[in-house]
Design a protein around this motif. Structure first.
Motif, PDB file in Angstrom:
ATOM      1  N   TYR A   1      12.751  20.184   1.377  1.00 18.66           N
ATOM      2  CA  TYR A   1      11.331  19.850   1.420  1.00 18.66           C
ATOM      3  C   TYR A   1      10.986  19.242   2.776  1.00 18.66           C
ATOM      4  CZ  TYR A   1      11.762  20.168  -3.676  1.00 18.66           C
ATOM      5  OH  TYR A   1      12.022  20.590  -4.961  1.00 18.66           O
ATOM      6  N   THR A   2       9.782  19.554   3.243  1.00 21.41           N
ATOM      7  CA  THR A   2       9.271  18.929   4.453  1.00 21.41           C
ATOM      8  C   THR A   2       8.489  17.683   4.068  1.00 21.41           C
ATOM      9  OG1 THR A   2       9.100  21.041   5.627  1.00 21.41           O
ATOM     10  CG2 THR A   2       7.774  19.214   6.463  1.00 21.41           C
ATOM     11  N   LEU A   3       8.864  16.557   4.670  1.00 21.88           N
ATOM     12  CA  LEU A   3       8.183  15.292   4.419  1.00 21.88           C
ATOM     13  C   LEU A   3       7.402  14.903   5.661  1.00 21.88           C
ATOM     14  CD1 LEU A   3      11.181  13.278   2.872  1.00 21.88           C
ATOM     15  CD2 LEU A   3       9.613  14.849   1.700  1.00 21.88           C
ATOM     16  N   THR A   4       6.105  14.806   5.557  1.00 23.92           N
ATOM     17  CA  THR A   4       5.275  14.390   6.693  1.00 23.92           C
ATOM     18  C   THR A   4       4.867  12.928   6.505  1.00 23.92           C
ATOM     19  OG1 THR A   4       3.287  15.210   5.589  1.00 23.92           O
ATOM     20  CG2 THR A   4       4.399  16.706   7.112  1.00 23.92           C
TER      21      THR A   4
ATOM     22  N   THR B   1       0.839  -1.193   0.000  1.00 27.22           N
ATOM     23  CA  THR B   1       0.000   0.000   0.000  1.00 27.22           C
ATOM     24  C   THR B   1       0.875   1.244   0.000  1.00 27.22           C
ATOM     25  OG1 THR B   1      -1.659  -1.209   1.273  1.00 27.22           O
ATOM     26  CG2 THR B   1      -1.898   1.172   1.161  1.00 27.22           C
ATOM     27  N   VAL B   2       0.528   2.205  -0.869  1.00 27.05           N
ATOM     28  CA  VAL B   2       1.314   3.424  -1.038  1.00 27.05           C
ATOM     29  C   VAL B   2       0.432   4.635  -0.766  1.00 27.05           C
ATOM     30  CG1 VAL B   2       2.736   4.793  -2.615  1.00 27.05           C
ATOM     31  CG2 VAL B   2       2.733   2.289  -2.789  1.00 27.05           C
ATOM     32  N   ALA B   3       0.882   5.517   0.127  1.00 26.29           N
ATOM     33  CA  ALA B   3       0.217   6.797   0.347  1.00 26.29           C
ATOM     34  C   ALA B   3       0.772   7.811  -0.643  1.00 26.29           C
ATOM     35  CB  ALA B   3       0.439   7.273   1.773  1.00 26.29           C
ATOM     36  N   ILE B   4      -0.057   8.739  -1.083  1.00 25.94           N
ATOM     37  CA  ILE B   4       0.324   9.736  -2.081  1.00 25.94           C
ATOM     38  C   ILE B   4       0.240  11.114  -1.436  1.00 25.94           C
ATOM     39  CG2 ILE B   4      -0.225  10.700  -4.343  1.00 25.94           C
ATOM     40  CD1 ILE B   4      -1.573   8.005  -4.998  1.00 25.94           C
ATOM     41  N   LYS B   5       1.362  11.807  -1.370  1.00 20.93           N
ATOM     42  CA  LYS B   5       1.411  13.094  -0.671  1.00 20.93           C
ATOM     43  C   LYS B   5       2.242  14.097  -1.474  1.00 20.93           C
ATOM     44  CE  LYS B   5       2.041  12.902   3.855  1.00 20.93           C
ATOM     45  NZ  LYS B   5       0.727  13.194   4.450  1.00 20.93           N
ATOM     46  N   THR B   6       2.109  15.353  -1.120  1.00 19.88           N
ATOM     47  CA  THR B   6       2.946  16.415  -1.675  1.00 19.88           C
ATOM     48  C   THR B   6       3.960  16.845  -0.632  1.00 19.88           C
ATOM     49  OG1 THR B   6       1.191  17.252  -3.127  1.00 19.88           O
ATOM     50  CG2 THR B   6       2.989  18.763  -2.608  1.00 19.88           C
ATOM     51  N   ALA B   7       5.215  16.936  -1.028  1.00 21.04           N
ATOM     52  CA  ALA B   7       6.241  17.454  -0.129  1.00 21.04           C
ATOM     53  C   ALA B   7       6.230  18.983  -0.203  1.00 21.04           C
ATOM     54  CB  ALA B   7       7.611  16.918  -0.532  1.00 21.04           C
ATOM     55  N   ARG B   8       6.199  19.633   0.953  1.00 21.13           N
ATOM     56  CA  ARG B   8       6.163  21.105   0.970  1.00 21.13           C
ATOM     57  C   ARG B   8       7.578  21.658   0.878  1.00 21.13           C
ATOM     58  NH1 ARG B   8       6.831  24.823   4.835  1.00 21.13           N
ATOM     59  NH2 ARG B   8       6.853  23.228   6.482  1.00 21.13           N
TER      60      ARG B   8
ATOM     61  N   ARG C   1       5.423  13.975  -3.984  1.00 20.67           N
ATOM     62  CA  ARG C   1       5.646  14.782  -5.181  1.00 20.67           C
ATOM     63  C   ARG C   1       6.474  15.998  -4.785  1.00 20.67           C
ATOM     64  NH1 ARG C   1       3.253  19.267  -7.751  1.00 20.67           N
ATOM     65  NH2 ARG C   1       3.082  19.116 -10.022  1.00 20.67           N
ATOM     66  N   LEU C   2       7.648  16.161  -5.417  1.00 23.44           N
ATOM     67  CA  LEU C   2       8.504  17.308  -5.145  1.00 23.44           C
ATOM     68  C   LEU C   2       8.218  18.436  -6.129  1.00 23.44           C
ATOM     69  CD1 LEU C   2      11.874  15.364  -4.626  1.00 23.44           C
ATOM     70  CD2 LEU C   2      10.178  15.992  -2.887  1.00 23.44           C
ATOM     71  N   THR C   3       8.294  18.111  -7.404  1.00 23.02           N
ATOM     72  CA  THR C   3       7.997  19.035  -8.501  1.00 23.02           C
ATOM     73  C   THR C   3       7.232  18.231  -9.547  1.00 23.02           C
ATOM     74  OG1 THR C   3       9.949  18.532  -9.848  1.00 23.02           O
ATOM     75  CG2 THR C   3      10.231  20.155  -8.070  1.00 23.02           C
TER      76      THR C   3
ATOM     77  N   THR D   1      10.121  15.073   8.609  1.00 21.75           N
ATOM     78  CA  THR D   1      11.562  15.241   8.481  1.00 21.75           C
ATOM     79  C   THR D   1      11.813  16.171   7.309  1.00 21.75           C
ATOM     80  OG1 THR D   1      13.680  14.060   8.350  1.00 21.75           O
ATOM     81  CG2 THR D   1      11.927  13.295   6.902  1.00 21.75           C
ATOM     82  N   THR D   2      13.077  16.494   7.069  1.00 19.24           N
ATOM     83  CA  THR D   2      13.444  17.379   5.969  1.00 19.24           C
ATOM     84  C   THR D   2      14.294  16.623   4.957  1.00 19.24           C
ATOM     85  OG1 THR D   2      13.369  19.403   7.303  1.00 19.24           O
ATOM     86  CG2 THR D   2      14.725  19.464   5.318  1.00 19.24           C
ATOM     87  N   PHE D   3      13.984  16.825   3.712  1.00 21.60           N
ATOM     88  CA  PHE D   3      14.790  16.280   2.617  1.00 21.60           C
ATOM     89  C   PHE D   3      15.516  17.427   1.956  1.00 21.60           C
ATOM     90  CE2 PHE D   3      14.736  15.359  -2.106  1.00 21.60           C
ATOM     91  CZ  PHE D   3      15.929  14.646  -2.086  1.00 21.60           C
ATOM     92  N   LEU D   4      16.834  17.497   2.138  1.00 20.55           N
ATOM     93  CA  LEU D   4      17.665  18.476   1.450  1.00 20.55           C
ATOM     94  C   LEU D   4      18.154  17.807   0.171  1.00 20.55           C
ATOM     95  CD1 LEU D   4      18.933  21.300   1.539  1.00 20.55           C
ATOM     96  CD2 LEU D   4      20.911  20.287   2.702  1.00 20.55           C
ATOM     97  N   ASP D   5      17.747  18.344  -0.957  1.00 18.39           N
ATOM     98  CA  ASP D   5      17.982  17.691  -2.242  1.00 18.39           C
ATOM     99  C   ASP D   5      19.438  17.869  -2.690  1.00 18.39           C
ATOM    100  OD1 ASP D   5      17.761  16.422  -4.627  1.00 18.39           O
ATOM    101  OD2 ASP D   5      16.231  17.729  -5.476  1.00 18.39           O
ATOM    102  N   THR D   6      20.307  17.093  -2.060  1.00 25.06           N
ATOM    103  CA  THR D   6      21.730  17.075  -2.402  1.00 25.06           C
ATOM    104  C   THR D   6      22.190  15.622  -2.469  1.00 25.06           C
ATOM    105  OG1 THR D   6      22.604  17.035  -0.144  1.00 25.06           O
ATOM    106  CG2 THR D   6      22.031  19.200  -1.062  1.00 25.06           C
ATOM    107  N   PRO D   7      23.325  15.355  -3.114  1.00 29.00           N
ATOM    108  CA  PRO D   7      23.818  13.972  -3.208  1.00 29.00           C
ATOM    109  C   PRO D   7      24.101  13.333  -1.855  1.00 29.00           C
ATOM    110  CG  PRO D   7      24.905  15.366  -4.833  1.00 29.00           C
ATOM    111  CD  PRO D   7      24.125  16.280  -3.951  1.00 29.00           C
ATOM    112  N   LEU D   8      24.295  14.132  -0.800  1.00 28.40           N
ATOM    113  CA  LEU D   8      24.626  13.590   0.508  1.00 28.40           C
ATOM    114  C   LEU D   8      23.396  13.155   1.312  1.00 28.40           C
ATOM    115  CD1 LEU D   8      27.486  16.039   1.612  1.00 28.40           C
ATOM    116  CD2 LEU D   8      27.684  13.755   0.587  1.00 28.40           C
TER     117      LEU D   8
END
Length: 205
Positions: free
Chosen positions: A142-145, A122-129, A157-159, A176-183
């Motif tokens: 992005y904030t991930l809830t 089962t997959v939930a579908i959300k928008t990341a702020r 969904r990010l973009t 949590t926060t997702f910082l869109d970097t390779p690290l």
């Protein structure tokens, strides 16, 4: 003998209604929202004649109330794809699963827009702020809830072009926060459904 009779019927039909009319008729029959009345008007015959054609050409095909129910389901699915977030999810997921692999979850008046089943999960579908205080366009954050429902994965969904597909266990209980970097530890889940592999699910930290 049956094939000869079918070929003969097809020749007579197209002589009367024009080249391609037979294939068009089959197309109409395979679209449950096209009514017998509409087909009858197209060919200049009665609805009873259309019913006879349908029975003759596709004896096992749905008809009557069953055809109406299929039309209702078709319209419910079409409305689902008009939802921007669900449409983004569907466009991203479709290349990774076989036809029919995206299983919609029915409700009393249609289907869930924010939850589906994929490969038994089962997959939930959300928008990341997106956070306004991000470091800049090169390092968006992005904030991930998390999802409070009992799901296995969460799609964010990010973009319009980018997304994350995370195991629910990889997300803290609230956010949590997702910082869109390779690290970022979540980077390997960006723009892929690789989280469905057993190794990825088992070794999330």
């Amino acid at each position: 003998m049956q094939s000869d009779m079918t070929d003969h019927w097809l020749t007579i039909f197209e002589d009367r209604y024009g080249p391609g009319s037979y294939e068009q008729l089959l197309t109409f029959f395979n679209r449950p929202c096209v009514t017998y009345a509409e087909i009858a008007e197209r060919y200049g015959v009665t609805r009873e004649r259309v019913r006879q054609w349908h029975l003759q050409l596709l004896p096992d095909a749905p008809r009557g109330h069953q055809r109406q129910r299929l039309c209702l389901v078709y319209n419910q699915k079409r409305r689902l794809l008009e939802d921007p977030l669900f449409r983004s999810f569907y466009q991203h997921a479709r290349p990774h699963f076989p036809p029919g692999g995206i299983e919609l979850i029915p409700t009393r008046d249609g289907f869930r827009r924010r939850m589906v089943r994929l490969a038994g999960s089962t997959v939930a579908i959300k928008t990341a702020r997106r956070q306004s205080a991000a470091s800049g366009p090169e390092r968006p954050a992005y904030t991930l809830t998390n999802c409070s429902r009992p799901v296995d994965f969460v799609y964010f969904r990010l973009t319009p072009a980018d997304y994350l597909l995370l195991p629910k266990a990889a997300i803290p209980s609230e956010r949590t926060t997702f910082l869109d970097t390779p690290l970022s530890k979540y980077q390997r889940f960006k723009n892929t459904f690789g989280a469905f592999s057993l190794d990825d699910v088992a070794h999330v930290s």
